[in-house]
Design a protein around this motif. Sequence first.
Motif, PDB file in Angstrom:
ATOM      1  N   ARG A 110       0.839  -1.210   0.000  1.00 54.78           N
ATOM      2  CA  ARG A 110       0.000   0.000   0.000  1.00 54.78           C
ATOM      3  C   ARG A 110       0.869   1.253   0.000  1.00 54.78           C
ATOM      4  NH1 ARG A 110      -5.359   1.649   2.812  1.00 54.78           N
ATOM      5  NH2 ARG A 110      -5.010   3.836   3.371  1.00 54.78           N
ATOM      6  N   ALA A 111       1.919   1.271   0.802  1.00 55.97           N
ATOM      7  CA  ALA A 111       2.775   2.456   0.892  1.00 55.97           C
ATOM      8  C   ALA A 111       3.448   2.743  -0.446  1.00 55.97           C
ATOM      9  CB  ALA A 111       3.830   2.263   1.987  1.00 55.97           C
ATOM     10  N   GLU A 112       3.819   1.705  -1.164  1.00 54.23           N
ATOM     11  CA  GLU A 112       4.448   1.887  -2.465  1.00 54.23           C
ATOM     12  C   GLU A 112       3.456   2.463  -3.469  1.00 54.23           C
ATOM     13  OE1 GLU A 112       7.776  -0.586  -4.875  1.00 54.23           O
ATOM     14  OE2 GLU A 112       5.898  -1.679  -4.523  1.00 54.23           O
ATOM     15  N   LEU A 113       2.201   2.007  -3.419  1.00 47.50           N
ATOM     16  CA  LEU A 113       1.172   2.550  -4.292  1.00 47.50           C
ATOM     17  C   LEU A 113       0.909   4.013  -3.974  1.00 47.50           C
ATOM     18  CD1 LEU A 113      -1.056   2.336  -6.423  1.00 47.50           C
ATOM     19  CD2 LEU A 113      -2.557   1.374  -4.655  1.00 47.50           C
ATOM     20  N   VAL A 114       0.828   4.336  -2.689  1.00 45.18           N
ATOM     21  CA  VAL A 114       0.603   5.725  -2.275  1.00 45.18           C
ATOM     22  C   VAL A 114       1.739   6.613  -2.774  1.00 45.18           C
ATOM     23  CG1 VAL A 114       0.573   7.259  -0.269  1.00 45.18           C
ATOM     24  CG2 VAL A 114      -0.866   5.214  -0.296  1.00 45.18           C
ATOM     25  N   GLN A 115       2.968   6.156  -2.621  1.00 46.88           N
ATOM     26  CA  GLN A 115       4.095   6.962  -3.079  1.00 46.88           C
ATOM     27  C   GLN A 115       4.046   7.172  -4.588  1.00 46.88           C
ATOM     28  OE1 GLN A 115       6.558   8.575  -1.092  1.00 46.88           O
ATOM     29  NE2 GLN A 115       6.663   9.579  -3.104  1.00 46.88           N
ATOM     30  N   MET A 116       3.640   6.139  -5.322  1.00 53.24           N
ATOM     31  CA  MET A 116       3.528   6.300  -6.766  1.00 53.24           C
ATOM     32  C   MET A 116       2.481   7.348  -7.123  1.00 53.24           C
ATOM     33  SD  MET A 116       2.160   3.793  -9.752  1.00 53.24           S
ATOM     34  CE  MET A 116       0.527   4.468  -9.437  1.00 53.24           C
ATOM     35  N   LEU A 117       1.344   7.350  -6.437  1.00 58.47           N
ATOM     36  CA  LEU A 117       0.309   8.346  -6.708  1.00 58.47           C
ATOM     37  C   LEU A 117       0.813   9.754  -6.415  1.00 58.47           C
ATOM     38  CD1 LEU A 117      -2.802   6.465  -5.259  1.00 58.47           C
ATOM     39  CD2 LEU A 117      -2.312   6.915  -7.675  1.00 58.47           C
ATOM     40  N   LYS A 118       1.620   9.897  -5.383  1.00 56.99           N
ATOM     41  CA  LYS A 118       2.234  11.198  -5.091  1.00 56.99           C
ATOM     42  C   LYS A 118       3.196  11.588  -6.212  1.00 56.99           C
ATOM     43  CE  LYS A 118       1.969  10.803  -0.035  1.00 56.99           C
ATOM     44  NZ  LYS A 118       2.755  10.708   1.231  1.00 56.99           N
ATOM     45  N   ASP A 119       4.007  10.625  -6.665  1.00 62.05           N
ATOM     46  CA  ASP A 119       4.940  10.884  -7.753  1.00 62.05           C
ATOM     47  C   ASP A 119       4.200  11.252  -9.040  1.00 62.05           C
ATOM     48  OD1 ASP A 119       6.860  10.130  -5.919  1.00 62.05           O
ATOM     49  OD2 ASP A 119       7.379   8.245  -6.895  1.00 62.05           O
ATOM     50  N   TRP A 120       3.133  10.528  -9.325  1.00 63.02           N
ATOM     51  CA  TRP A 120       2.332  10.836 -10.499  1.00 63.02           C
ATOM     52  C   TRP A 120       1.773  12.259 -10.427  1.00 63.02           C
ATOM     53  CZ3 TRP A 120      -1.414   6.337 -12.286  1.00 63.02           C
ATOM     54  CH2 TRP A 120      -0.665   5.382 -12.985  1.00 63.02           C
ATOM     55  N   THR A 121       1.307  12.649  -9.255  1.00 62.60           N
ATOM     56  CA  THR A 121       0.719  13.985  -9.098  1.00 62.60           C
ATOM     57  C   THR A 121       1.738  15.070  -9.376  1.00 62.60           C
ATOM     58  OG1 THR A 121      -0.764  13.088  -7.400  1.00 62.60           O
ATOM     59  CG2 THR A 121      -0.592  15.481  -7.550  1.00 62.60           C
ATOM     60  N   ARG A 122       2.931  14.916  -8.796  1.00 63.18           N
ATOM     61  CA  ARG A 122       3.964  15.925  -9.013  1.00 63.18           C
ATOM     62  C   ARG A 122       4.363  15.974 -10.496  1.00 63.18           C
ATOM     63  NH1 ARG A 122       2.542  16.266  -4.315  1.00 63.18           N
ATOM     64  NH2 ARG A 122       1.143  17.637  -5.477  1.00 63.18           N
ATOM     65  N   ALA A 123       4.453  14.825 -11.142  1.00 61.57           N
ATOM     66  CA  ALA A 123       4.781  14.807 -12.563  1.00 61.57           C
ATOM     67  C   ALA A 123       3.667  15.440 -13.386  1.00 61.57           C
ATOM     68  CB  ALA A 123       5.035  13.371 -13.021  1.00 61.57           C
ATOM     69  N   ALA A 124       2.414  15.161 -13.033  1.00 54.88           N
ATOM     70  CA  ALA A 124       1.280  15.739 -13.758  1.00 54.88           C
ATOM     71  C   ALA A 124       1.255  17.255 -13.620  1.00 54.88           C
ATOM     72  CB  ALA A 124      -0.023  15.138 -13.242  1.00 54.88           C
ATOM     73  N   GLU A 125       1.576  17.751 -12.439  1.00 49.97           N
ATOM     74  CA  GLU A 125       1.642  19.203 -12.243  1.00 49.97           C
ATOM     75  C   GLU A 125       2.617  19.831 -13.226  1.00 49.97           C
ATOM     76  OE1 GLU A 125       0.798  19.608  -7.416  1.00 49.97           O
ATOM     77  OE2 GLU A 125       2.839  19.277  -8.166  1.00 49.97           O
ATOM     78  N   ARG A 126       3.766  19.205 -13.382  1.00 47.66           N
ATOM     79  CA  ARG A 126       4.791  19.772 -14.249  1.00 47.66           C
ATOM     80  C   ARG A 126       4.409  19.648 -15.721  1.00 47.66           C
ATOM     81  NH1 ARG A 126       9.216  21.426 -12.005  1.00 47.66           N
ATOM     82  NH2 ARG A 126      10.441  21.246 -13.946  1.00 47.66           N
ATOM     83  N   MET A 127       3.935  18.485 -16.130  1.00 47.74           N
ATOM     84  CA  MET A 127       3.636  18.289 -17.551  1.00 47.74           C
ATOM     85  C   MET A 127       2.487  19.164 -18.018  1.00 47.74           C
ATOM     86  SD  MET A 127       4.327  14.238 -18.327  1.00 47.74           S
ATOM     87  CE  MET A 127       3.270  13.566 -17.028  1.00 47.74           C
ATOM     88  N   THR A 128       1.440  19.319 -17.211  1.00 52.81           N
ATOM     89  CA  THR A 128       0.313  20.155 -17.627  1.00 52.81           C
ATOM     90  C   THR A 128       0.700  21.628 -17.683  1.00 52.81           C
ATOM     91  OG1 THR A 128      -0.485  20.206 -15.325  1.00 52.81           O
ATOM     92  CG2 THR A 128      -1.468  18.568 -16.800  1.00 52.81           C
ATOM     93  N   ALA A 129       1.751  22.008 -16.958  1.00 55.42           N
ATOM     94  CA  ALA A 129       2.258  23.383 -17.020  1.00 55.42           C
ATOM     95  C   ALA A 129       3.250  23.568 -18.154  1.00 55.42           C
ATOM     96  CB  ALA A 129       2.909  23.758 -15.693  1.00 55.42           C
ATOM     97  N   GLY A 130       3.576  22.472 -18.859  1.00 56.84           N
ATOM     98  CA  GLY A 130       4.499  22.566 -19.970  1.00 56.84           C
ATOM     99  C   GLY A 130       5.942  22.354 -19.592  1.00 56.84           C
ATOM    100  N   HIS A 131       6.201  21.778 -18.425  1.00 59.08           N
ATOM    101  CA  HIS A 131       7.568  21.533 -17.972  1.00 59.08           C
ATOM    102  C   HIS A 131       7.958  20.078 -18.181  1.00 59.08           C
ATOM    103  CE1 HIS A 131       8.174  25.439 -15.943  1.00 59.08           C
ATOM    104  NE2 HIS A 131       6.910  25.338 -15.593  1.00 59.08           N
ATOM    105  N   GLU A 132       9.256  19.857 -18.194  1.00 55.43           N
ATOM    106  CA  GLU A 132       9.756  18.496 -18.189  1.00 55.43           C
ATOM    107  C   GLU A 132       9.465  17.840 -16.845  1.00 55.43           C
ATOM    108  OE1 GLU A 132      13.595  20.491 -19.661  1.00 55.43           O
ATOM    109  OE2 GLU A 132      13.990  18.333 -19.828  1.00 55.43           O
ATOM    110  N   VAL A 133       9.442  16.520 -16.845  1.00 57.02           N
ATOM    111  CA  VAL A 133       9.264  15.758 -15.608  1.00 57.02           C
ATOM    112  C   VAL A 133      10.560  15.786 -14.810  1.00 57.02           C
ATOM    113  CG1 VAL A 133       8.845  13.458 -14.655  1.00 57.02           C
ATOM    114  CG2 VAL A 133       7.508  14.269 -16.597  1.00 57.02           C
ATOM    115  N   GLY A 134      10.447  15.955 -13.494  1.00 56.23           N
ATOM    116  CA  GLY A 134      11.610  15.885 -12.599  1.00 56.23           C
ATOM    117  C   GLY A 134      12.706  16.839 -13.001  1.00 56.23           C
TER     118      GLY A 134
END
Length: 444
Positions: A110-134
Amino acid sequence: MSEKAEGSGKAERAEKAGRAGKTEKSGKAEGSENDAPSRRAVIGWGGAGLALGAAAAGGAVALATGREDAAPVADGGAAVPFHGTHQAGIATAVQDRLHFAAFDVKTKDRAELVQMLKDWTRAAERMTAGHEVGEGAWGGLPEAPPDDTGEALGLKPSRLTLTIGFGPSLFDGRFGLGGKRPEALVDLPKFPGDNLDAARSGGDLCIQACADDPQVAVHAIRNLARIGFGKVAVRWSQLGFGKTSSTTPGAQTPRNLFGFKDGTRNIAGTETDRLDAFVWVSGKDASGPAAWMAGGSYLVARRIRMDIETWDRTPLAEQEDIFGRDKKEGAPVGKAKEHDAPFLKAMKPNAHVRLAHPDSNGGATILRRGYSFTDGTDGLGRLEAGLFFLAYQRDVRTGFIPVQTSLARNDALNEYTQHVGSAIFAIPPGVRDTDDWWGRELFA
């Protein structure tokens, strides 16, 4: 995104300025022996890069330490805000292209899934703003894979939206979520005429990427799948072009592959009353264990194959009778314009518009975001083409199910179409701010 063109003095000066800025922030001289490679440079997004003598840790660090100087993919171009009460990509003005992916969760942690969802969110924030991931697609340690795959470099944000959903199978007990499955997240019944392919149906998670540039949408799904490698796997995906519906008031309804306009009275993104009534889950709806769904919605995705060749040999008058609209304007029978209120009794009893209309289904109303698709041929010389139907609603039991029940039984269009893929997802509310993440309230 600025290019690293060799021999460009401008690019070299920009890179030096960026490095100087980083040096000032860190307080260390460039090239200092005390400089350590970032964890992104050490392990990459998937956590499978070279360790290079450093202790390996999760790929989430790359998100937290993403390159702040990474510029948008282009100086211009529209970007849709990622944060808000509701997820973007639902009432948002419909973009031209789609890449939809359903995922199976492979991790049992469960903790690994939660961390992935957090990682996905941060990546989505950047991509929708037109930025590279990470930390981006270039400039890192040569021995490690870059954070971003790079195919969107130089492209505009293109109104990219990323929308996540949770399927019924995610609530099967693996992650302690069984008691939080909303009552409205039902298993869809088998409708008459369904010929569903299990390999193109269902899914624990889904991501809907919509953009005006297909490469931007594909880039987004590719990078999220890469971040989730080892934790999730793509179950099925669908590319879409040629939007078949509009959420923009007054806009002409796009045509489907049969050449007709359908769903002309779709809910507009500005119709807050209709959105509240038919699309957004209210706090009253989401009481008790399902309170995490307040502000969310429910999505039904259906892959509908269209028998193009047979339709193309059908007389025009019969085509218009089947839809209940004229082909030129998209006007209902006996009317002049596509947005004119239809007189249902003037249509054939089995006309598509008549059977799908809210007045024929106890007021059932859905928000449509469908796309056309073509996937080569079926091996018999016929186009593998059709409609990827996306319907958002406040409750599937009072939205899609009664409408599709009526259509599946009597719609004249059934002679030319067949539902071959199906999925349903609970769409959580929007990410409120940079401390929030996809599914936070579900996993709280």
